[in-house]
Structure formats: structure tokens, C-alpha cells
Design a protein around this motif. Structure first.
Motif, PDB file in Angstrom:
ATOM      1  N   ARG A 124       4.840  11.211   5.320  1.00  0.00           N
ATOM      2  CA  ARG A 124       4.504  12.643   5.430  1.00  0.00           C
ATOM      3  C   ARG A 124       4.320  13.046   6.887  1.00  0.00           C
ATOM      4  NH1 ARG A 124       1.006  11.401   1.133  1.00  0.00           N
ATOM      5  NH2 ARG A 124      -0.803  11.677   2.487  1.00  0.00           N
ATOM      6  N   GLN A 125       3.787  12.151   7.705  1.00  0.00           N
ATOM      7  CA  GLN A 125       3.671  12.444   9.142  1.00  0.00           C
ATOM      8  C   GLN A 125       5.042  12.595   9.780  1.00  0.00           C
ATOM      9  OE1 GLN A 125       1.241   9.361  10.914  1.00  0.00           O
ATOM     10  NE2 GLN A 125      -0.661  10.451  10.463  1.00  0.00           N
ATOM     11  N   ASP A 126       5.969  11.720   9.396  1.00  0.00           N
ATOM     12  CA  ASP A 126       7.339  11.816   9.914  1.00  0.00           C
ATOM     13  C   ASP A 126       7.981  13.134   9.479  1.00  0.00           C
ATOM     14  OD1 ASP A 126       7.092   9.311  11.051  1.00  0.00           O
ATOM     15  OD2 ASP A 126       8.143   8.253   9.442  1.00  0.00           O
ATOM     16  N   VAL A 127       7.732  13.530   8.235  1.00  0.00           N
ATOM     17  CA  VAL A 127       8.265  14.798   7.732  1.00  0.00           C
ATOM     18  C   VAL A 127       7.706  15.967   8.539  1.00  0.00           C
ATOM     19  CG1 VAL A 127       8.217  16.400   5.777  1.00  0.00           C
ATOM     20  CG2 VAL A 127       8.752  13.982   5.393  1.00  0.00           C
ATOM     21  N   LYS A 166       0.292  21.729  -2.061  1.00  0.00           N
ATOM     22  CA  LYS A 166      -0.654  21.418  -0.982  1.00  0.00           C
ATOM     23  C   LYS A 166       0.018  20.578   0.102  1.00  0.00           C
ATOM     24  CE  LYS A 166      -5.223  19.226  -0.362  1.00  0.00           C
ATOM     25  NZ  LYS A 166      -4.860  17.960   0.335  1.00  0.00           N
ATOM     26  N   GLN A 167       0.739  19.550  -0.307  1.00  0.00           N
ATOM     27  CA  GLN A 167       1.356  18.661   0.676  1.00  0.00           C
ATOM     28  C   GLN A 167       2.546  19.318   1.372  1.00  0.00           C
ATOM     29  OE1 GLN A 167       1.941  14.564  -0.599  1.00  0.00           O
ATOM     30  NE2 GLN A 167       0.148  14.648  -1.921  1.00  0.00           N
ATOM     31  N   THR A 168       3.213  20.224   0.683  1.00  0.00           N
ATOM     32  CA  THR A 168       4.305  20.972   1.316  1.00  0.00           C
ATOM     33  C   THR A 168       3.774  21.813   2.468  1.00  0.00           C
ATOM     34  OG1 THR A 168       5.524  21.093  -0.771  1.00  0.00           O
ATOM     35  CG2 THR A 168       6.125  22.684   0.914  1.00  0.00           C
ATOM     36  N   VAL A 169       2.674  22.521   2.230  1.00  0.00           N
ATOM     37  CA  VAL A 169       2.070  23.361   3.274  1.00  0.00           C
ATOM     38  C   VAL A 169       1.524  22.498   4.409  1.00  0.00           C
ATOM     39  CG1 VAL A 169       0.180  24.966   3.746  1.00  0.00           C
ATOM     40  CG2 VAL A 169       1.559  25.245   1.686  1.00  0.00           C
ATOM     41  N   PRO A 228       2.249   7.665  -4.996  1.00  0.00           N
ATOM     42  CA  PRO A 228       2.134   8.515  -3.807  1.00  0.00           C
ATOM     43  C   PRO A 228       3.451   8.730  -3.074  1.00  0.00           C
ATOM     44  CG  PRO A 228       0.390   6.857  -3.853  1.00  0.00           C
ATOM     45  CD  PRO A 228       1.352   6.496  -4.929  1.00  0.00           C
ATOM     46  N   MET A 229       4.397   7.807  -3.268  1.00  0.00           N
ATOM     47  CA  MET A 229       5.667   7.923  -2.558  1.00  0.00           C
ATOM     48  C   MET A 229       6.535   9.056  -3.097  1.00  0.00           C
ATOM     49  SD  MET A 229       5.678   5.704  -0.178  1.00  0.00           S
ATOM     50  CE  MET A 229       7.408   5.780   0.276  1.00  0.00           C
ATOM     51  N   THR A 230       6.335   9.422  -4.357  1.00  0.00           N
ATOM     52  CA  THR A 230       7.239  10.382  -4.986  1.00  0.00           C
ATOM     53  C   THR A 230       7.177  11.742  -4.306  1.00  0.00           C
ATOM     54  OG1 THR A 230       7.100   9.214  -7.100  1.00  0.00           O
ATOM     55  CG2 THR A 230       7.836  11.499  -7.164  1.00  0.00           C
ATOM     56  N   ILE A 231       5.973  12.255  -4.066  1.00  0.00           N
ATOM     57  CA  ILE A 231       5.869  13.570  -3.405  1.00  0.00           C
ATOM     58  C   ILE A 231       6.315  13.466  -1.949  1.00  0.00           C
ATOM     59  CG2 ILE A 231       4.308  15.417  -2.698  1.00  0.00           C
ATOM     60  CD1 ILE A 231       2.674  14.946  -5.182  1.00  0.00           C
ATOM     61  N   ALA A 232       5.977  12.373  -1.279  1.00  0.00           N
ATOM     62  CA  ALA A 232       6.396  12.212   0.117  1.00  0.00           C
ATOM     63  C   ALA A 232       7.923  12.229   0.229  1.00  0.00           C
ATOM     64  CB  ALA A 232       5.827  10.912   0.688  1.00  0.00           C
ATOM     65  N   CYS A 233       8.604  11.577  -0.714  1.00  0.00           N
ATOM     66  CA  CYS A 233      10.069  11.562  -0.701  1.00  0.00           C
ATOM     67  C   CYS A 233      10.642  12.917  -1.093  1.00  0.00           C
ATOM     68  CB  CYS A 233      10.590  10.461  -1.614  1.00  0.00           C
ATOM     69  SG  CYS A 233      10.248   8.794  -0.989  1.00  0.00           S
ATOM     70  N   ASP A 257       0.831  -1.206   0.000  1.00  0.00           N
ATOM     71  CA  ASP A 257       0.000   0.000   0.000  1.00  0.00           C
ATOM     72  C   ASP A 257       0.869   1.261   0.000  1.00  0.00           C
ATOM     73  OD1 ASP A 257      -1.805   2.046   0.441  1.00  0.00           O
ATOM     74  OD2 ASP A 257      -2.980   0.951   1.922  1.00  0.00           O
ATOM     75  N   GLY A 258       1.060   1.829  -1.188  1.00  0.00           N
ATOM     76  CA  GLY A 258       1.864   3.040  -1.295  1.00  0.00           C
ATOM     77  C   GLY A 258       1.203   4.249  -0.662  1.00  0.00           C
ATOM     78  N   LYS A 259      -0.116   4.314  -0.707  1.00  0.00           N
ATOM     79  CA  LYS A 259      -0.823   5.450  -0.113  1.00  0.00           C
ATOM     80  C   LYS A 259      -0.582   5.512   1.393  1.00  0.00           C
ATOM     81  CE  LYS A 259      -4.652   5.845  -3.429  1.00  0.00           C
ATOM     82  NZ  LYS A 259      -6.124   5.752  -3.596  1.00  0.00           N
ATOM     83  N   ALA A 260      -0.725   4.369   2.070  1.00  0.00           N
ATOM     84  CA  ALA A 260      -0.544   4.339   3.521  1.00  0.00           C
ATOM     85  C   ALA A 260       0.904   4.612   3.899  1.00  0.00           C
ATOM     86  CB  ALA A 260      -0.992   2.981   4.072  1.00  0.00           C
ATOM     87  N   THR A 261       1.834   4.051   3.143  1.00  0.00           N
ATOM     88  CA  THR A 261       3.260   4.257   3.434  1.00  0.00           C
ATOM     89  C   THR A 261       3.634   5.719   3.231  1.00  0.00           C
ATOM     90  OG1 THR A 261       3.694   1.998   2.681  1.00  0.00           O
ATOM     91  CG2 THR A 261       5.587   3.456   2.913  1.00  0.00           C
TER      92      THR A 261
END
Length: 293
Positions: A16-19, A56-59, A269-274, A7-11
């Protein structure tokens, strides 16, 4: 046997929470708020959506987002001037110029102009060279995401035979370097590899990044192997609409693999999180702070 779905979405959500926690620490302990500048040239619809999601995810992670949208007719020198200004701006820790660029702009020249310390895409030759020689580097986001997802299945990748199908500078080559760093035995294959199916069948870990829809069939996969599908291909449906598929024939692979990423919902989903993680890493290095992620 039915494969485990990775599950890439959950990972990605967990990352993102860790970030966000790391950003809180940077703000509270060091007075540093990481800033990411994203530059979009032209009006490519897919790129526009991607840039909007990045902002959006950066903010949401507590960072500063700086969006620069330029006309499709922007000259190469105008874009390079903007990049140089962002290089010099201490509020900007990461710079990402959205690809592809219009035909009049040489993307290699743009990437070469970005300060390697702010190159959160990890495309600059200095970062590529540092990765290849085992030095600390900002690493392309999708390859990092692939390795994180593989670790969701295998806590230790040591000794695994990893086959990477694809040799691009964006995914294939850097993911191979990362897997070498994880002590895998790595083979880079591609569309012109002799007996590609036979090579793929050797893989304990198969990374598909060749850019051809459903090229890798179920009978190319070693029973129980872990499959990370990087491909995002839009193909027509019978009703005239389109659907997204990966580089792997998913329904076939599901019956053979031990674990597999879906498309969509896997690597994407992992690309933006990374990317957010890279921005925090860049902010730490630029401010002489020990890594906190």
C-alpha cells in the motif's frame, strides 16, 4: 522444526505504501488521480465491512473512492445501467461490483458488462483469456497476493513443484497461470482428486484454495514446503462463538512446513492491497502511461 510465519499484514502495508507513492507520481507528473468505484447491492454484513475497508484504504492511498450502495431489490438492468455509466466515466479507472449478488441478478452478466480495461477484479473473460495466453491483463487480486507472499520466502520460484488445491475462476485457475509464468511446474488438484494427500506431499509450494475448513492436514505437507492458505472459514467454538480457520490444519502444518501463511493475517490483507495496485495499473494503461508499479 517450526515453520516461518509469512506476515501478510506487513507485506500488504508495504505494498500500500508503494501504491501511495505511485499515486503521488501520477498526480505530480501526469495530473492523473486514479479512481475506484465499488458497487454494493444489498446489506450483506461481511460485504459491507469489506466495501468500507476498500473505500478507506483507497482514500488513504491518495485515490478517489466512489461508493454506490443499492437496495437488495435492485433489478439486474438497473445494476447494468450503473455499470455502463461507470464504464463511460473518465474519472473512474476501476470498477468492482461486490459479490455475491442477490438472486435476481446474474453475476456473469454483470462481470461481462464491466469494461475489461476497468475490471480491477480481473474476472472478465477477456482478462482471463489474456492471462491464460501470457498477455498483459488485470489479474484477480487474491492470486496476485499469493504469488507476492510466496516470493517473500523464495526470491525465484523457477522450477518449484507447485500444487494448487482448488479450481475456481477466482483463485485456483488464475493462481496456476501466474505460477506457470513464474516457471513453476504446476498441478491443479481439487476435492475429487485421487490420493489428494499424496499429490499435496509432492508440493514445494502448496496453495490451498478449496474452501473446506482444515481439510489439508499436517501429514499431507512435504517437510520444508511453503504453504499459502487462501481459505477463510468460520467454524463454531465450544463457547458458542465462532473462529476463523483456513483450508489447512494450521497447528499441524506449523510443525512440518518451512513457511506458512496464518488465517487471519495471511492472504486476506493482500487482496485489498492488490486491488489498489490493479487500480493504479488500470489508470496508467487508460492514460497511455508506462507502468509505475
Amino acid at each position: 522444526m517450526t515453520a516461518r510465519i509469512i506476515d501478510g499484514k506487513a507485506t500488504a502495508a508495504a505494498l500500500r505504501q508503494d501504491v501511495a507513492k505511485a499515486v503521488e507520481t501520477l498526480k505530480a507528473d501526469h495530473g492523473v488521480t486514479p479512481g475506484l468505484a465499488v458497487v454494493l447491492v444489498g446489506e450483506d454484513p461481511a460485504s459491507a465491512v469489506y466495501v468500507r475497508n476498500k473505500g478507506k484504504q483507497t482514500v488513504e492511498a491518495g485515490m478517489n473512492s466512489y461508493e454506490h450502495r443499492l437496495d437488495a431489490a435492485t433489478s439486474e438492468e438497473e445494476l447494468l445501467d450503473l455499470v455502463r455509466k461507470l464504464n463511460a466515466d473518465p474519472a473512474v479507472n476501476g470498477i468492482l461490483v461486490q459479490l455475491p449478488l442477490p438472486a435476481q441478478i446474474d453475476s456473469a452478466a454483470v462481470i461481462a458488462t464491466i469494461d475489461p480495461a476497468k475490471d480491477v477484479d480481473g474476472f472478465h473473460v477477456i482478462n482471463a483469456g489474456r492471462l491464460a495466453t501470457g498477455l498483459p491483463a488485470l489479474v484477480p487480486c487474491t492470486p496476485v497476493g499469493c504469488v507476492i507472499l510466496a516470493r517473500q520466502v523464495h526470491a525465484d520460484l523457477t522450477g518449484m513443484e507447485a500444487i494448487v488445491v482448488g479450481r475456481s475462476n477466482i483463485v485456483g485457475k488464475p493462481v496456476a497461470q501466474l505460477l506457470l509464468n513464474e516457471n513453476c511446474t504446476v498441478t491443479i488438484a481439487h476435492s475429487r482428486t485421487r490420493d489428494l494427500a499424496g499429490v499435496c506431499r509432492r508440493a514445494d509450494l502448496l496453495i490451498a484454495a478449496v474452501g473446506r475448513p482444515e481439510m489439508i492436514r499436517g501429514n499431507w505437507i512435504k517437510p520444508g514446503a511453503t504453504v499459502i492458505d487462501v481459505g477463510i472459514n468460520r467454524v463454531p467454538k465450544d463457547d458458542g462463538k465462532t473462529r476463523l480457520v483456513g483450508d489447512v490444519a494450521y497447528d499441524e502444518a506449523l510443525k512440518v512446513a518451512g513457511a506458512i501463511t496464518p488465517v487471519p493475517g495471511g492472504v486476506g490483507p493482500m487482496t485489498i492491497a492488490c486491488l489498489l495496485r490493479n487500480t493504479v495499473e488500470a489508470a496508467c494503461r487508460q492514460n497511455g502511461i508506462e507502468p509505475i508499479l
